[in-house]
Structure formats: structure tokens, C-alpha cells
Design a protein around this motif. Structure first.
Motif, short mmCIF file in Angstrom:
data_model
loop_
_atom_site.label_atom_id
_atom_site.label_comp_id
_atom_site.label_asym_id
_atom_site.label_seq_id
_atom_site.Cartn_x
_atom_site.Cartn_y
_atom_site.Cartn_z
N SER A 57 0.84 -1.18 0.00
CA SER A 57 0.00 0.00 0.00
C SER A 57 0.88 1.24 0.00
CB SER A 57 -0.90 -0.01 1.23
OG SER A 57 -1.62 1.19 1.31
N SER A 58 0.50 2.25 -0.74
CA SER A 58 1.33 3.44 -0.84
C SER A 58 0.88 4.56 0.08
CB SER A 58 1.33 3.96 -2.28
OG SER A 58 0.01 4.25 -2.67
N ARG A 59 -0.15 4.33 0.86
CA ARG A 59 -0.56 5.38 1.79
C ARG A 59 -0.82 4.79 3.17
NH1 ARG A 59 -4.49 4.50 -1.84
NH2 ARG A 59 -6.42 3.64 -1.05
N ARG A 60 -0.88 5.68 4.13
CA ARG A 60 -1.07 5.26 5.51
C ARG A 60 -2.52 4.86 5.75
NH1 ARG A 60 1.97 9.19 9.52
NH2 ARG A 60 1.58 7.42 10.82
N GLY A 61 -2.70 4.07 6.79
CA GLY A 61 -4.05 3.73 7.22
C GLY A 61 -4.61 2.51 6.53
N ARG A 62 -5.85 2.25 6.80
CA ARG A 62 -6.52 1.07 6.26
C ARG A 62 -6.76 1.26 4.77
NH1 ARG A 62 -9.07 -3.17 8.21
NH2 ARG A 62 -10.86 -4.01 7.11
N PRO A 63 -6.49 0.21 3.96
CA PRO A 63 -6.74 0.33 2.52
C PRO A 63 -8.24 0.37 2.22
CG PRO A 63 -5.95 -1.88 3.07
CD PRO A 63 -5.89 -1.06 4.32
N LYS A 64 -8.59 0.93 1.08
CA LYS A 64 -9.98 0.99 0.68
C LYS A 64 -10.48 -0.43 0.42
CE LYS A 64 -9.79 5.52 -1.45
NZ LYS A 64 -9.91 6.28 -2.69
N LYS A 65 -11.79 -0.59 0.50
CA LYS A 65 -12.38 -1.90 0.29
C LYS A 65 -12.03 -2.39 -1.12
CE LYS A 65 -16.67 -4.37 0.92
NZ LYS A 65 -18.06 -4.28 1.36
N GLY A 66 -11.54 -3.61 -1.21
CA GLY A 66 -11.14 -4.18 -2.49
C GLY A 66 -9.66 -4.02 -2.79
N GLU A 67 -8.96 -3.16 -2.05
CA GLU A 67 -7.53 -2.95 -2.28
C GLU A 67 -6.65 -3.73 -1.29
OE1 GLU A 67 -6.49 1.15 -2.21
OE2 GLU A 67 -7.72 1.65 -3.93
N GLU A 68 -7.29 -4.48 -0.39
CA GLU A 68 -6.52 -5.22 0.61
C GLU A 68 -5.66 -6.28 -0.07
OE1 GLU A 68 -9.90 -5.18 0.72
OE2 GLU A 68 -10.48 -4.12 2.52
N VAL A 69 -4.47 -6.52 0.45
CA VAL A 69 -3.59 -7.55 -0.10
C VAL A 69 -3.74 -8.86 0.65
CG1 VAL A 69 -1.87 -5.98 -1.02
CG2 VAL A 69 -1.68 -6.76 1.33
N GLY A 70 -4.61 -8.90 1.62
CA GLY A 70 -4.81 -10.10 2.42
C GLY A 70 -4.55 -9.80 3.87
N PRO A 71 -4.77 -10.79 4.71
CA PRO A 71 -4.56 -10.54 6.14
C PRO A 71 -3.07 -10.35 6.45
CG PRO A 71 -5.08 -12.85 5.75
CD PRO A 71 -5.22 -12.14 4.43
N THR A 72 -2.78 -9.42 7.33
CA THR A 72 -1.40 -9.20 7.77
C THR A 72 -1.35 -9.35 9.29
OG1 THR A 72 -1.75 -6.83 8.01
CG2 THR A 72 -0.90 -7.59 5.89
N THR A 73 -0.19 -9.69 9.78
CA THR A 73 0.00 -9.87 11.22
C THR A 73 1.02 -8.85 11.71
OG1 THR A 73 -0.33 -12.23 10.90
CG2 THR A 73 0.60 -11.54 12.99
N PRO A 74 0.62 -7.97 12.61
CA PRO A 74 1.61 -7.02 13.15
C PRO A 74 2.59 -7.75 14.06
CG PRO A 74 -0.50 -6.74 14.24
CD PRO A 74 -0.70 -7.77 13.18
#
Length: 119
Positions: A57-74
Motif C-alpha cells: 500500500s502506498s498510503r497510511r491507514g486502512r486500505p480501501k475496500k477491495g484494495e486489501e492484499v490479504g490478512p497481515t500480522t503485526p
């Protein structure tokens, strides 16, 4: 409907009245000075695609719906202060935010490691 009030100690603080809000001058954003994002042009031109087909993702924060790359684990990573300073300098030279540079380095390392084990 009751308005929310803020509890301060034993007293309750009421929100500002409509009259006091009308008395406040409006803020003009035209007078401010704004610093442009130093990475925007490069990201718009090149994007943030990484080896192995991974897209960041090129911007901060939560991605827009449909732009998610999948679940991530902090996860938390500990490095000595000197290593963090060197990472920050390298990221700045590359024109990337620090955490994007870390993700890039880790993904490249994993990709190279997988290529070596396949050979």
C-alpha cells in the motif's frame, strides 16, 4: 436526545454552546503553508510493487475496500538504536517510508532465500 458531557474530576464540563460556536471565526486553510509529499511523484510513477508479485500500500491507514492484499500480522522487531538509524538513513536515500523499506528488504531476502533453496 441528551448531549454528551465530559467528566472532569467531580464536575461535568458541558460542550460549547451554539452561541459561542457562532462567535468563533472560521479557519481559513488558504493561508497555511503545506509541504508536498516528497515520495508522491515517484510512487505515482513506479508504484510500490515488490519482487515476487507482492504489492504494498502506498498510503497510511486502512486500505480501501477491495484494495486489501490479504490478512497481515503485526509483529514487533527489536534492533539496536544504531541499526534503526542506519535503516532510517537508507530508507530516506531510497525515498521510502521506513516500514516500507523494511518490508521490501525482508521480502527480497525471503525471495532470494527461496531461490537458493530451489536451485
Amino acid at each position: 436526545m441528551k448531549k454528551a458531557s465530559k467528566q472532569v474530576g467531580r464536575r461535568t464540563e458541558a460542550p460549547p454552546s451554539r452561541a459561542s460556536l457562532r462567535e468563533m471565526p472560521e479557519v481559513s486553510l488558504k493561508d497555511g503553508t503545506w509541504r508536498p509529499n516528497p515520495y508522491a511523484a515517484r510512487i505515482a510513477k513506479e508504484g510500490l510493487a515488490l519482487p515476487g508479485g507482492v504489492h504494498l500500500s502506498s498510503r497510511r491507514g486502512r486500505p480501501k475496500k477491495g484494495e486489501e492484499v490479504g490478512p497481515t500480522t503485526p509483529r514487533s522487531v527489536r534492533f539496536p538504536a544504531e541499526v534503526w538509524e542506519r535503516l532510517e538513513e537508507a530508507a530516506k536515500r531510497e525515498g521510502l517510508p521506513l516500514h516500507a523499506a523494511l518490508r521490501t528488504a525482508i521480502i527480497e531476502w525471503v525471495t532470494r532465500s527461496a531461490a537458493r533453496s530451489d536451485a
